[in-house]
Design a protein around this motif. Structure first.
Motif, mmCIF file in Angstrom:
data_model
loop_
_atom_site.group_PDB
_atom_site.id
_atom_site.type_symbol
_atom_site.label_atom_id
_atom_site.label_comp_id
_atom_site.label_asym_id
_atom_site.label_seq_id
_atom_site.Cartn_x
_atom_site.Cartn_y
_atom_site.Cartn_z
ATOM 1 N N LEU A 44 75.895 39.104 56.517
ATOM 2 C CA LEU A 44 74.899 38.085 56.513
ATOM 3 C C LEU A 44 73.898 37.743 57.661
ATOM 4 C CD1 LEU A 44 76.844 35.037 54.986
ATOM 5 C CD2 LEU A 44 75.667 36.674 53.583
ATOM 6 N N PRO A 45 72.959 37.161 57.546
ATOM 7 C CA PRO A 45 72.034 37.175 58.846
ATOM 8 C C PRO A 45 72.727 36.201 59.763
ATOM 9 C CG PRO A 45 70.923 36.529 56.793
ATOM 10 C CD PRO A 45 72.281 36.791 56.182
ATOM 11 N N ALA A 47 71.045 34.916 62.390
ATOM 12 C CA ALA A 47 70.390 34.142 62.926
ATOM 13 C C ALA A 47 69.100 33.528 62.011
ATOM 14 C CB ALA A 47 69.424 34.713 64.193
ATOM 15 N N VAL A 49 66.284 33.610 59.655
ATOM 16 C CA VAL A 49 65.431 34.538 59.426
ATOM 17 C C VAL A 49 63.834 34.322 59.508
ATOM 18 C CG1 VAL A 49 67.199 35.557 57.798
ATOM 19 C CG2 VAL A 49 65.944 33.812 56.782
ATOM 20 N N ARG B 9 69.730 28.762 51.613
ATOM 21 C CA ARG B 9 69.232 28.552 52.973
ATOM 22 C C ARG B 9 70.312 28.485 53.808
ATOM 23 N NH1 ARG B 9 64.192 26.557 54.460
ATOM 24 N NH2 ARG B 9 64.257 26.772 56.413
ATOM 25 N N ILE B 11 73.087 30.513 53.569
ATOM 26 C CA ILE B 11 73.523 31.732 53.692
ATOM 27 C C ILE B 11 72.654 32.356 54.542
ATOM 28 C CG2 ILE B 11 73.833 34.063 52.331
ATOM 29 C CD1 ILE B 11 74.772 32.220 49.871
ATOM 30 N N GLN B 12 71.202 32.246 54.409
ATOM 31 C CA GLN B 12 70.288 32.573 55.269
ATOM 32 C C GLN B 12 70.537 32.291 56.816
ATOM 33 O OE1 GLN B 12 66.494 30.995 53.713
ATOM 34 N NE2 GLN B 12 66.150 33.138 52.810
ATOM 35 N N ASN B 13 71.145 31.340 57.082
ATOM 36 C CA ASN B 13 71.672 30.708 58.272
ATOM 37 C C ASN B 13 72.887 31.501 58.662
ATOM 38 O OD1 ASN B 13 69.534 29.515 59.273
ATOM 39 N ND2 ASN B 13 69.826 27.834 57.914
#
Lengths: 269, 183
Positions: A44-45, A47, A49, B9, B11-13
């Motif tokens: 997963l990212p 930081a 994005v 959001r 998951i993006q973090n």
């Protein structure tokens, strides 16, 4: 298959009933478990994005930085020419203060000198190489807008100073004097800007802007009947229209100022 | 319940704990959609769902908050199904009948056969639609998507959704008429 609450097709009951005969089977739990196992391995990212939201202070600093970079791009000759012509306009206006003429030279020179400068903001001589532009994270529209703000702002300040001087030394009404040059200056600059974006040729843009301005000035200050039935755009009642038109021209110019389109057009030329 | 978009959001973090609830809530409906997209091929539907979720989570950075997550997910699923048939160089063929309805112990065998026939008729009717109409019909009738959601999923104007749905319904009615459905 349930009823769709947003259905705009009230007479589709037969279709709903027909389609409801085909049910999907329950998912296989083993397949689902395999999916969750696989998802656990997906990196997963770590930081954030996207770009973080900028604070007001950061935005202002960003704007100042863009303006500073574009300050270097605009030719020194443009600044000097603007200064000299507006100073000349103030001087001649002062000298003619008692002549009884309706013509105010500052009102004539301020718009055209700004329009000429603006026409040179966009063109082959001004813009850096494509690679350089593409490497910047700032949009071409923002870059052009920054240049426009710089030049327009410079001429605006000069003309304001000139107006204050004239109001003090030659008894002109300050507010009336400012409005009389500010409105056409805004309109003509926006027109020249659009022309330079569309034609990508500052000289052609300047020539067309000059011709338009000459016609407008002659129509307003001319002593005789106009040769062509044109409205007097410098008349007070046209001021709101000119401001609205300037805004429209500016938006159109910025929307056309796409770097890809420009370079494609150059390649095709 | 936490909104899909909020979970996406997270998951993006980098919040891995948000993955399971997001996948869990969409898993069954998405399998249903892909099952029907594949004309009733359960194994293929599960493979495509697997691929869809893997792609969605792996490329979660491309999801643009606050765009509806569901539309984004189904767009990935639709593309996965389209690409499958494109790469396999095959149009959806009637695998109708490859999978018969599961028979419950207390269900009379006659009823099962009738249900099977009806389901096969639906599969054939849907299969007769062009892909772009079938996608709209499936999203609208089986996934309960609104016109707007379909438009966002398929990246087409709402007006196009309406026209595709309208034509799709007309064609389905022709098929229903051909098999004397409802008489």
């Amino acid at each position: 298959m349930g009823a769709n609450p947003q259905s705009p097709l009230p007479d589709d009951h037969d279709v709903r009933q027909f389609l409801s005969a085909w049910d999907a089977p329950a998912p296989d739990p083993a397949a689902k478990a395999r999916l969750f196992d696989a998802l656990a391995e997906v990196p997963l990212p770590t930081a954030w994005v996207g770009a973080p939201p900028m604070s007001l202070r950061h935005r202002l600093r960003h704007a100042v930085l863009i303006l500073r970079t574009q300050l270097r791009v605009v030719s020194m000759i443009t600044w000097l020419a603007s200064m000299l012509v507006i100073a000349f306009g103030v001087l001649v206006t002062f000298m003619l203060r008692d002549s009884g003429s309706d013509v105010i030279p500052l009102v004539i020179v301020s718009p055209i000198v700004t329009a000429v400068g603006v026409a040179f903001l966009y063109g082959e001589e001004v813009d850096p190489a494509l690679e350089l532009q593409l490497s910047t994270p700032v949009s071409p529209q923002l870059i052009l807008l920054a240049r426009l703000v710089l030049l327009f702002g410079f001429d605006l300040v000069l003309s304001l100073i000139g107006s204050v001087i004239l109001a003090g030394a030659a008894d002109y009404a300050l507010d009336a004097l400012i409005v009389s040059w500010l409105v056409p200056m805004t309109f003509l600059s926006a027109g020249a800007f659009l022309l330079s974006v569309l034609l990508f040729d500052p000289l052609q843009s300047v020539l067309i802007a000059l011709m338009c301005w000459t016609v407008i000035v002659l129509r307003h200050f001319g002593q005789h009947e106009p040769l062509i039935a044109l409205p007097d755009l410098l008349a007070v009642e046209f001021r709101p229209l000119l401001i609205a038109a300037a805004l429209g021209l500016l938006i159109t110019a910025l929307s056309f100022a796409e770097r890809d389109e420009r370079f494609t057009r150059k390649d095709n030329a | 319940m936490i909104a899909d978009e909020t979970l996406a959001r997270r998951i993006q973090n980098g919040d891995r704990l948000a993955v399971d609830p997001l996948v869990e809530r969409h898993y069954s409906p998405l399998i249903g959609y892909l099952y029907r997209m594949t004309g009733g091929d359960r194994a293929l539907a599960e493979d495509l769902a697997h691929e869809t979720f893997m792609r969605a989570i792996a490329s979660i950075a491309q999801y643009q908050h606050p765009r509806p997550f569901k539309a984004w997910l189904y767009a990935i699923a639709t593309n996965a199904a389209r690409n499958h048939y494109k790469s396999a160089d095959q149009r959806l063929t009637t695998s109708a009948g490859d999978e018969f309805p599961e028979i419950a112990d207390d269900q009379p065998i006659d009823a099962v056969l009738i249900e099977g026939e009806e389901a096969a008729a639906v599969i054939q009717a849907l299969d007769s639609l062009p892909d772009h109409q079938r996608e709209v019909v499936l999203l609208y009738y089986y996934q309960q998507f609104s016109m707007q959601e379909i438009a966002e999923t398929l990246q087409i104007p709402v007006g196009t959704v309406k026209s595709r749905l309208s034509i799709g319904i007309s064609r389905l009615r022709e098929r229903m008429k051909a098999i004397d459905y409802g008489r």
